[in-house]
Design an enzyme around this catalytic site. Structure first.
Site, mmCIF file in Angstrom:
data_model
loop_
_atom_site.group_PDB
_atom_site.id
_atom_site.type_symbol
_atom_site.label_atom_id
_atom_site.label_comp_id
_atom_site.label_asym_id
_atom_site.label_seq_id
_atom_site.Cartn_x
_atom_site.Cartn_y
_atom_site.Cartn_z
ATOM 1 N N ILE A 16 0.833 -1.159 -0.031
ATOM 2 C CA ILE A 16 -0.054 -0.054 -0.074
ATOM 3 C C ILE A 16 0.788 1.199 0.213
ATOM 4 O O ILE A 16 0.545 2.173 -0.682
ATOM 5 C CB ILE A 16 -0.883 0.085 1.105
ATOM 6 C CG1 ILE A 16 -1.709 -1.120 0.969
ATOM 7 C CG2 ILE A 16 -1.522 1.315 1.553
ATOM 8 C CD1 ILE A 16 -2.820 -1.344 2.354
ATOM 9 N N ARG A 36 12.383 -0.396 6.471
ATOM 10 C CA ARG A 36 13.485 -0.819 7.450
ATOM 11 C C ARG A 36 14.506 -1.423 6.299
ATOM 12 O O ARG A 36 15.753 -1.195 6.750
ATOM 13 C CB ARG A 36 13.064 -2.160 8.228
ATOM 14 C CG ARG A 36 14.087 -2.579 9.170
ATOM 15 C CD ARG A 36 13.451 -3.520 10.107
ATOM 16 N NE ARG A 36 14.547 -4.040 11.019
ATOM 17 C CZ ARG A 36 14.173 -4.767 12.292
ATOM 18 N NH1 ARG A 36 13.015 -5.180 12.362
ATOM 19 N NH2 ARG A 36 15.142 -5.079 12.749
ATOM 20 N N ASN A 88 1.948 4.457 7.307
ATOM 21 C CA ASN A 88 1.358 3.188 6.699
ATOM 22 C C ASN A 88 2.050 1.961 7.098
ATOM 23 O O ASN A 88 1.673 0.988 7.263
ATOM 24 C CB ASN A 88 1.524 3.262 5.197
ATOM 25 C CG ASN A 88 1.501 1.941 4.504
ATOM 26 O OD1 ASN A 88 0.393 1.282 4.444
ATOM 27 N ND2 ASN A 88 2.438 1.313 4.081
ATOM 28 N N TYR A 157 -3.265 -6.722 16.465
ATOM 29 C CA TYR A 157 -3.356 -5.829 15.148
ATOM 30 C C TYR A 157 -4.560 -5.056 15.185
ATOM 31 O O TYR A 157 -4.820 -3.691 15.046
ATOM 32 C CB TYR A 157 -3.353 -6.913 14.087
ATOM 33 C CG TYR A 157 -3.559 -6.329 12.637
ATOM 34 C CD1 TYR A 157 -2.194 -5.724 12.138
ATOM 35 C CD2 TYR A 157 -4.551 -6.216 12.144
ATOM 36 C CE1 TYR A 157 -2.375 -5.064 10.873
ATOM 37 C CE2 TYR A 157 -4.675 -5.807 10.787
ATOM 38 C CZ TYR A 157 -3.649 -4.903 10.164
ATOM 39 O OH TYR A 157 -3.626 -4.530 9.008
ATOM 40 N N LYS A 161 -4.858 -0.809 15.092
ATOM 41 C CA LYS A 161 -5.835 -0.286 14.103
ATOM 42 C C LYS A 161 -6.938 0.530 14.440
ATOM 43 O O LYS A 161 -7.190 1.468 13.912
ATOM 44 C CB LYS A 161 -6.138 -1.164 12.969
ATOM 45 C CG LYS A 161 -4.859 -2.094 12.225
ATOM 46 C CD LYS A 161 -3.961 -0.886 11.620
ATOM 47 C CE LYS A 161 -2.855 -1.684 10.866
ATOM 48 N NZ LYS A 161 -1.990 -0.473 10.185
ATOM 49 N N THR A 192 -1.127 -7.724 -1.002
ATOM 50 C CA THR A 192 0.022 -7.319 -0.851
ATOM 51 C C THR A 192 1.029 -8.036 -0.403
ATOM 52 O O THR A 192 0.749 -9.247 0.129
ATOM 53 C CB THR A 192 0.205 -5.987 0.147
ATOM 54 O OG1 THR A 192 -0.095 -6.434 1.721
ATOM 55 C CG2 THR A 192 -0.842 -4.921 -0.407
#
Length: 252
Positions: A16, A36, A88, A157, A161, A192
């Site tokens: 994304i 990273r 992101n 997660y 979010k 992705t």
């Protein structure tokens, strides 16, 4: 000399983040890509070179608060202005609560929420300045449908979010009157590298990262008076909360 708008995109080397960066470069924006892996960042910058805008790469482990705090400074050192921050970067470690280790918990909390908070905090002044000079600036927080559809095996997660959506709402309350547009994106399952752990049989039900990027293109084309707090994107199913993944069996 023409002054280009500029943006920071974290997690900008793939998925994304790279799709949003590609769209912004196509619109003429200069970019700082943060991730990273230096090699992946350089590959992404090479891909974006076709657009002819300036792309700076900034390798950083954003789970480190000190590294997160340096992102805005690195961007301003190169471009001198900031018109958009795209938070992101993130990670989803899928598995039951009872098997979540302290190290995994800290990593998800730090990368999915704390880094976004720190970077936003450090970028407020230049974002306000850009809005005052050019009518609007933008913060895009990439959340997830998991913030609303809380299935099993994605506890931290989903929580992080959801926290990112709450942060976006509060940031709108604090910053919108200064012309800073804050939007939380809540995509469902996107095809992705980050969802590579999902069963291959459901990949044809996912949508493209480019679809999320087009949502950001919409935001920068609206008038400065139009604030969009949230954009939700989902897949086909019996409800808007439907996921093609069976969360009961999901595990990394």
């Amino acid at each position: 000399m023409e002054t280009h708008r500029s943006a920071i995109v974290t997690g900008g080397s793939a998925g994304i983040g790279l799709a949003i960066a590609d769209m912004l470069a196509d619109e003429g924006w200069d970019l700082t890509l943060v991730a990273r892996d230096p090699a992946k960042l350089e590959a992404a910058a090479g891909m974006l070179a076709v657009h002819g805008t300036q792309v700076q790469t900034h390798p950083a482990n954003l789970a480190d608060p000190d590294a997160a705090a340096q992102v805005g400074l690195a961007h301003l050192d190169r471009f001198g202005r900031l018109d958009m921050l795209v938070n992101n970067a993130g990670i989803g470690l899928v598995g039951p609560i009872e098997r979540k280790t302290g190290k995994q918990l800290d990593l998800e909390l730090s990368l999915n929420f704390k880094a976004s908070y720190i970077i936003l905090q450090s970028c407020i002044a230049p974002l306000k300045k850009a809005a005052a000079e050019h009518g609007a600036s933008y913060v895009i927080n990439v959340s997830s449908m998991a913030a609303r559809e809380n299935g099993p095996n994605a506890s931290v997660y989903a929580a992080t979010k959801a926290a990112l959506v709450s942060l976006s709402n509060v940031a709108h309350a604090e910053l919108s009157r200064s012309g800073v547009h804050v939007t939380a994106l809540l995509p469902g399952f996107v095809d992705t590298p980050g969802t590579g752990w999902a069963d291959s049989g459901i990949r044809d039900q996912m949508f493209d990262a480019a679809d999320v990027a087009e949502a950001v293109r919409f935001l920068v084309r609206t008038s400065p008076r139009c604030f969009v707090p949230e954009i939700m994107m989902t897949t086909a199913g019996p409800s808007i909360w439907h996921s093609p993944l069976d969360w009961d069996t999901a595990s990394t």
